[in-house]
Design an enzyme around this catalytic site. Structure first.
Site, PDB file in Angstrom:
ATOM      1  N   CYS A  60     -33.844  91.671 -10.917  1.00 31.50           N
ATOM      2  CA  CYS A  60     -33.394  91.283 -12.249  1.00 31.50           C
ATOM      3  C   CYS A  60     -32.537  90.032 -12.270  1.00 31.50           C
ATOM      4  O   CYS A  60     -32.102  89.605 -13.321  1.00 31.50           O
ATOM      5  CB  CYS A  60     -32.642  92.434 -12.904  1.00 31.50           C
ATOM      6  SG  CYS A  60     -31.465  93.203 -11.819  1.00 31.50           S
ATOM      7  N   ASP A  62     -29.483  89.614 -11.040  1.00 27.21           N
ATOM      8  CA  ASP A  62     -28.063  89.869 -11.228  1.00 27.21           C
ATOM      9  C   ASP A  62     -27.265  89.308 -10.061  1.00 27.21           C
ATOM     10  O   ASP A  62     -27.746  89.253  -8.930  1.00 27.21           O
ATOM     11  CB  ASP A  62     -27.790  91.386 -11.290  1.00 27.21           C
ATOM     12  CG  ASP A  62     -28.271  91.984 -12.596  1.00 27.21           C
ATOM     13  OD1 ASP A  62     -28.334  93.214 -12.681  1.00 27.21           O
ATOM     14  OD2 ASP A  62     -28.585  91.209 -13.533  1.00 27.21           O
ATOM     15  N   CYS A  87     -26.438  93.344 -16.285  1.00 24.46           N
ATOM     16  CA  CYS A  87     -26.474  94.300 -17.380  1.00 24.46           C
ATOM     17  C   CYS A  87     -25.210  95.168 -17.385  1.00 24.46           C
ATOM     18  O   CYS A  87     -24.435  95.161 -16.426  1.00 24.46           O
ATOM     19  CB  CYS A  87     -27.697  95.188 -17.259  1.00 24.46           C
ATOM     20  SG  CYS A  87     -27.684  96.180 -15.755  1.00 24.46           S
ATOM     21  N   CYS A 130     -28.458  99.181  -9.674  1.00 23.05           N
ATOM     22  CA  CYS A 130     -27.150  98.575  -9.972  1.00 23.05           C
ATOM     23  C   CYS A 130     -26.061  99.213  -9.124  1.00 23.05           C
ATOM     24  O   CYS A 130     -25.175  98.523  -8.600  1.00 23.05           O
ATOM     25  CB  CYS A 130     -26.799  98.753 -11.459  1.00 23.05           C
ATOM     26  SG  CYS A 130     -27.913  97.906 -12.560  1.00 23.05           S
TER      27      CYS A 130
END
Lengths: 162, 345
Positions: A60, A62, A87, A130
């Site tokens: 993603c 990140d 996120c 995450c």
């Protein structure tokens, strides 16, 4: 929802809007970490007592930075801060990580598992990576500190010899 | 889903739509494939029965899902002989009853239209000693997806006409019926493009609209349930193809996927240079207050994206897939940054 200063500190952008919270339901703990950011910030990278963990998620895009300040004598982590671009779940995971490492010894901190973080935040399966990122960030920060320490003591030895 | 009663339940359903729904639930259950003994048993017991019902209902896409599950079960171990025999006897049954396979009884995708004489050769192979081998080969052919070089053109399920080349067989050129999705046709083929990263003058939008004129579900609202389902799936696939091919990053990732290059998405990136750079960029985006500053950053990041995009093209051509993956990672990061900038602007 957040004041401008808050947004700046968190480095969030517009990821989680009020609508998303109400409808799809980020867990309230995740929202709490978003609304009340704790331990956001930066330490001086060059400070020998600071370890910096910088990790990224390929899926993603990140980026997560987690820093720890270690007391040399006791080997305990006295302070921690983070900065995450990603996120809400990623931000919350790193926030939780900084809270949990404070006051612990470095060896203890390495045993923090991503599953614990995920459970604490009730992360859905799609956001489990995450929490994995947060675990990796902790490990990277510790590793960085150890490397710095080794280098520092190595230099000290050289100076003494000279 | 209660074991055992599933098949009864299925047979009881009269409406094709209800049956389709039940079958798709079963198919997704097969795909999740619980590893428990009970789960496996359930699949084995029911798979063949469902297979049989499916064949009669002529629902192609679900059929191929089930076929895949059955194939996995069968190839798993020698002990699945019983399964092989049952499945292959289904095929023989078809052929004995209908020596000339008419198009309305067998599903006409490339994989299933098997001419009779090949089977005669197989079954003439001989005695009990060869029985297993024959059965396996028969089943193997039945289950394997489209054999290249079989020399058969796909036929339209509706009018039996041959696929008219050029162009992928998504809708029949003669009667206009929408065909079932053939997963072996990749996105590039749908748009008539070479499998390369660079697509100049691909006229994606024009071709996309042309396809939708033939495949859109709105055009088949008065046709059969089967064709409506084909239209829904085909047009969804074309939309997917259009989206994937129009964005460079998605195109790059798709190309890697076609080459069977496995990208480990779970692995954390620890490259300090890339991450430090991204941190700086994202921080700069956060701190930028006016559109002028943002535009500046945007131009810089776009340049970087371009650079890595060209790099990807080079290394991909040389089949240097490790570097290609690195390039896509970088591109993804820059793409994210550009998204954030666009949001802020």
């Amino acid at each position: 929802m957040l004041s401008f200063t808050g947004k700046r500190l968190l480095g969030l952008g517009h990821r989680v809007s009020a609508a998303a919270v109400a409808g799809r339901g980020y867990h309230e703990r995740v929202v709490d970490h978003y609304d009340n950011p704790r331990n956001v910030g930066s330490f001086d990278k060059t400070d020998p007592s600071v370890g910096t963990g910088l990790v990224g998620a390929p899926a993603c895009g990140d980026v997560m930075k987690l820093q720890i300040r270690v007391d040399e004598d006791s080997g305990k982590i006295v302070d921690a801060c983070f900065k995450t671009f990603g996120c809400g779940s990623a931000i919350a995971s790193s926030s939780v990580a900084t809270e949990w490492v404070k006051g612990k010894k470095m060896e203890e901190v390495l045993s923090i598992k991503n599953t614990e973080i995920a459970k604490h935040l009730s992360l859905p399966p799609v956001k489990l990576h995450c929490s994995m990122l947060a675990e990796d960030a902790i490990k990277a920060a510790v590793k960085d500190y150890e490397a710095k320490k080794a280098k520092h003591s190595g230099n000290a030895d050289q100076v003494e010899k000279a | 889903m209660v074991q055992g009663s599933f098949v009864t339940e299925l047979r009881a359903r009269e409406s094709p739509l209800a049956r389709t729904r039940a079958l798709s639930r079963f198919a997704s259950c097969c795909r999740c494939s619980p590893c428990s003994v009970a789960g496996r048993q359930f699949l084995e017991n029911n798979c063949l029965n469902v297979f049989l019902i499916m064949r009669r209902s002529k629902n192609c896409s679900l059929f191929s899902l089930l076929r895949t599950s059955l194939k996995e079960l069968v190839y798993e171990s020698e002990a699945k002989r019983g399964l092989w025999l049952s499945a292959s006897s289904l095929v023989h049954e078809d052929l004995h009853l209908h020596p000339r396979i008419p198009s309305d009884l067998l599903i006409n995708t490339r994989s299933f239209s098997i001419p009779v004489k090949r089977f005669d050769c197989a079954s003439n192979y001989g005695g009990p000693g060869h029985h297993d081998f024959t059965e396996f080969r028969v089943l193997n052919r039945f289950l394997c997806s489209s054999e290249a070089g079989s020399g058969e053109l796909p036929k339209c399920w509706n009018c039996g006409g041959d696929a008219v080349s050029p162009g992928p067989f998504l809708a029949c050129g003669l009667c206009g019926s929408v065909q079932p999705v053939d997963q072996s046709i990749d996105f590039f083929q749908i748009f008539g493009l070479e499998r390369t990263y660079e697509i100049k003058d691909g006229n994606l939008e024009g071709k996309y609209k042309d396809w939708q004129k033939k495949l859109h579900p709105d055009l088949v609202h008065s046709k059969s349930e089967k064709e409506k389902m084909f239209a829904a799936e085909q047009s969804a696939r074309v939309i997917d193809a259009y989206r994937t091919l129009s964005k460079p990053l998605l195109r790059a990732i798709y190309l890697l996927k076609l080459e069977d290059v496995h990208v480990d998405e779970e692995k954390t990136i620890t490259d300090p240079d890339l991450l430090a750079e991204m941190m700086d960029i994202r921080e700069a985006v956060e701190e930028a207050n006016d559109s002028h500053a943002l535009n500046q950053i945007q131009t810089q990041v776009e340049e970087k994206f371009e650079k890595w995009s060209r790099f990807f093209e080079q290394v991909f051509k040389m089949h240097d897939f490790d570097n290609a993956i690195t390039a896509t990672e970088r591109m993804r990061y820059y793409d994210r940054a550009l998204e954030e900038i666009t949001k802020k602007l």
